[in-house]
Write an enzyme that holds these catalytic residues in place. Structure first.
Site, PDB file in Angstrom:
ATOM      1  N   LYS A 187       0.863  -1.178   0.000  1.00 37.82           N
ATOM      2  CA  LYS A 187       0.000   0.000   0.000  1.00 37.82           C
ATOM      3  C   LYS A 187       0.896   1.223   0.000  1.00 37.82           C
ATOM      4  O   LYS A 187       1.698   1.435   0.913  1.00 37.82           O
ATOM      5  CB  LYS A 187      -0.903  -0.008   1.234  1.00 37.82           C
ATOM      6  CG  LYS A 187      -1.785   1.223   1.307  1.00 37.82           C
ATOM      7  CD  LYS A 187      -2.766   1.144   2.457  1.00 37.82           C
ATOM      8  CE  LYS A 187      -3.596   2.412   2.523  1.00 37.82           C
ATOM      9  NZ  LYS A 187      -4.575   2.356   3.603  1.00 37.82           N
ATOM     10  N   ARG A 196     -10.468  10.233   1.560  1.00 35.56           N
ATOM     11  CA  ARG A 196     -10.322  10.887   2.865  1.00 35.56           C
ATOM     12  C   ARG A 196     -11.456  11.867   3.111  1.00 35.56           C
ATOM     13  O   ARG A 196     -11.838  12.112   4.253  1.00 35.56           O
ATOM     14  CB  ARG A 196      -8.935  11.504   2.993  1.00 35.56           C
ATOM     15  CG  ARG A 196      -7.896  10.388   3.064  1.00 35.56           C
ATOM     16  CD  ARG A 196      -6.475  10.875   3.181  1.00 35.56           C
ATOM     17  NE  ARG A 196      -5.564   9.730   3.059  1.00 35.56           N
ATOM     18  CZ  ARG A 196      -4.251   9.847   2.967  1.00 35.56           C
ATOM     19  NH1 ARG A 196      -3.693  11.029   2.998  1.00 35.56           N
ATOM     20  NH2 ARG A 196      -3.503   8.756   2.852  1.00 35.56           N
ATOM     21  N   LYS A 213      -2.056  -1.508  -3.939  1.00 36.27           N
ATOM     22  CA  LYS A 213      -2.937  -0.346  -3.874  1.00 36.27           C
ATOM     23  C   LYS A 213      -2.126   0.928  -3.934  1.00 36.27           C
ATOM     24  O   LYS A 213      -1.143   1.023  -3.192  1.00 36.27           O
ATOM     25  CB  LYS A 213      -3.705  -0.409  -2.548  1.00 36.27           C
ATOM     26  CG  LYS A 213      -4.606   0.759  -2.295  1.00 36.27           C
ATOM     27  CD  LYS A 213      -5.193   0.630  -0.920  1.00 36.27           C
ATOM     28  CE  LYS A 213      -5.992   1.883  -0.643  1.00 36.27           C
ATOM     29  NZ  LYS A 213      -6.480   1.923   0.702  1.00 36.27           N
ATOM     30  N   SER A 217      -9.989   5.681  -4.859  1.00 39.95           N
ATOM     31  CA  SER A 217     -10.918   6.796  -5.054  1.00 39.95           C
ATOM     32  C   SER A 217     -10.435   7.812  -6.085  1.00 39.95           C
ATOM     33  O   SER A 217     -11.226   8.297  -6.893  1.00 39.95           O
ATOM     34  CB  SER A 217     -11.163   7.481  -3.706  1.00 39.95           C
ATOM     35  OG  SER A 217      -9.938   7.915  -3.135  1.00 39.95           O
TER      36      SER A 217
HETATM   37  C1  PBG Z   1      -7.145   3.190   5.286  1.00 36.78           C
HETATM   38  C2  PBG Z   1      -7.603   3.138   3.880  1.00 36.78           C
HETATM   39  C3  PBG Z   1      -7.455   4.142   2.926  1.00 36.78           C
HETATM   40  C4  PBG Z   1      -8.039   3.668   1.759  1.00 36.78           C
HETATM   41  C5  PBG Z   1      -8.545   2.398   2.036  1.00 36.78           C
HETATM   42  N1  PBG Z   1      -8.233   2.089   3.352  1.00 36.78           N
HETATM   43  C6  PBG Z   1      -6.944   5.513   3.005  1.00 36.78           C
HETATM   44  C7  PBG Z   1      -5.621   5.889   3.408  1.00 36.78           C
HETATM   45  O1  PBG Z   1      -4.685   5.109   3.571  1.00 36.78           O
HETATM   46  O2  PBG Z   1      -5.528   7.101   3.596  1.00 36.78           O
HETATM   47  C8  PBG Z   1      -8.085   4.433   0.476  1.00 36.78           C
HETATM   48  C9  PBG Z   1      -9.014   3.945  -0.525  1.00 36.78           C
HETATM   49  C10 PBG Z   1      -9.277   4.855  -1.637  1.00 36.78           C
HETATM   50  O3  PBG Z   1      -8.643   5.896  -1.855  1.00 36.78           O
HETATM   51  O4  PBG Z   1     -10.195   4.513  -2.374  1.00 36.78           O
HETATM   52  N2  PBG Z   1      -8.114   2.695   6.154  1.00 36.78           N
END
Ligand code: PBG
Length: 327
Positions: free
Chosen positions: A195, A205, A248, A274
């Site tokens: 990630k 967010r 991711k 997202s």
């Molecule tokens: C953390 C989490 C995030 C996303 C999924 N799980 C955000 C982050 O690390 O800030 C992001 C998913 C997305 O952008 O669609 N719980």
């Protein structure tokens, strides 16, 4: 043999030929739809940067789950908007928290869809970081028991799969042990192994109200410049007991998906995040590209790179387009 005996265009000339030799398939059961659940009844608060998506209450989430089942979508993953945030992210592991409530309701009314639990503290902490903070730093080892507690809470509420997204070291092992000790030895872990610290999480967010209130996540999420490191992360998570691994975001990291798939013969999940969704939607709204076509092409590319499963905000709108010809 070369031209003119070989003509690559022959097998492109008709749709039936194209279908015959299509190498990559994309079906609704490969897709997992993210949902943002909040407290209340019949609540639907649209998320501006994610057209078509909203923070929804549990009753609405149940309706959505039934719709996704009817479309053949393979799963859904829940993110919670808690009633209150605190330094330790308590609602993340409260059995009466928003996500466990939603799991119980969906499991009872739409049992034919796999329920994925995102395990992380960032939606629940007042500082917005993915773990507990000590001396201005996210404290890895003090965060592990809280994540393990959250995972067990979700499994108990009906989650079929737990997916830790926090990027703490050792969390897969801690969660595996906690699940086993609590009688959930059969609950699989899909680890967000690679990630990245990504700008593409911006709209999420807003959706999950989880932006860090100080600093950023570069101290625990991966540097976008690295891919050898992704292989190490995957290897460690598999050693700790991960059943499948995740990369991711997806599109900017297709090379990482491919390397992971080539190196480890395990199920690979990709998260089409997202920002990847928002970019397509924004350009489509301006009439600058054909949104459906680009979404299909993007998802197909992620599958071609080696992902078995894709978590995507396009799931609901794309599933109906994936007719029998593409399966
Ligand atoms: C953390 C989490 C995030 C996303 C999924 N799980 C955000 C982050 O690390 O800030 C992001 C998913 C997305 O952008 O669609 N719980």
């Amino acid at each position: 043999m070369s031209f003119p005996a070989t003509r690559m265009r022959r097998l492109r000339g008709r749709e039936a030929f194209r279908q015959l030799v299509r190498e990559t398939s994309l079906t609704p059961r490969n897709l997992v739809a993210p949902l943002f659940v909040c407290h209340g009844e019949r609540v639907r608060r649209p998320i501006a940067s994610m057209p078509g998506h909203a923070q929804i209450s549990v009753d609405e989430a149940v309706d959505k789950a039934k719709k996704l089942v009817s479309l053949g979508v393979g799963g859904l993953i829940l993110f919670g908007i808690p009633a209150a945030k605190d330094p330790e992210g308590r609602e993340a592991y409260d059995p009466d928290g928003i996500v466990p409530r939603a799991f119980r309701a969906i499991k009872a009314e739409a049992p034919d869809i796999l329920l994925w639990a995102d395990v992380c503290l960032c939606e629940y902490t007042d500082h917005g970081h993915c773990g507990v903070v000590k001396n201005g730093q996210v404290d890895n080892d003090r965060t592990l028991p809280l994540l393990a507690r959250a995972a067990v809470t979700y499994a108990e509420a009906g989650a079929d799969i737990v997916a830790p997204s926090d990027m703490m070291d050792g969390r897969v092992g801690a969660i595996r042990k906690a699940l086993d000790d609590a009688g959930h030895a059969d609950t699989p872990i899909v680890a967000y192994s690679a990630k990245y610290a990504s700008g593409f999480y911006g709209p999420f967010r807003e959706a999950a109200e989880s932006a860090p209130q100080f600093g950023d996540r570069r101290g625990y999420q991966m540097d976008p410049a690295n891919s050898d490191e992704a292989l190490r992360e995957v290897a460690l998570d598999l050693e700790e007991g991960a059943d499948a691994v995740m990369v991711k975001p997806a599109l900017p990291y297709l090379d990482v998906i491919r390397r992971v798939k080539d190196r480890f013969q395990v199920p690979v999940v990709a998260y089409n995040v997202s920002g990847e969704f928002a970019m397509v939607k924004a350009a489509a709204q301006l009439g600058w590209l054909d949104g459906e076509r680009v979404a299909l092409e993007s998802l197909t590319s992620i599958r071609r790179a080696g992902a078995d499963v894709i978590i995507t905000y396009f799931a609901e709108e794309i599933a109906p387009l994936l007719g029998r010809t593409r399966t």
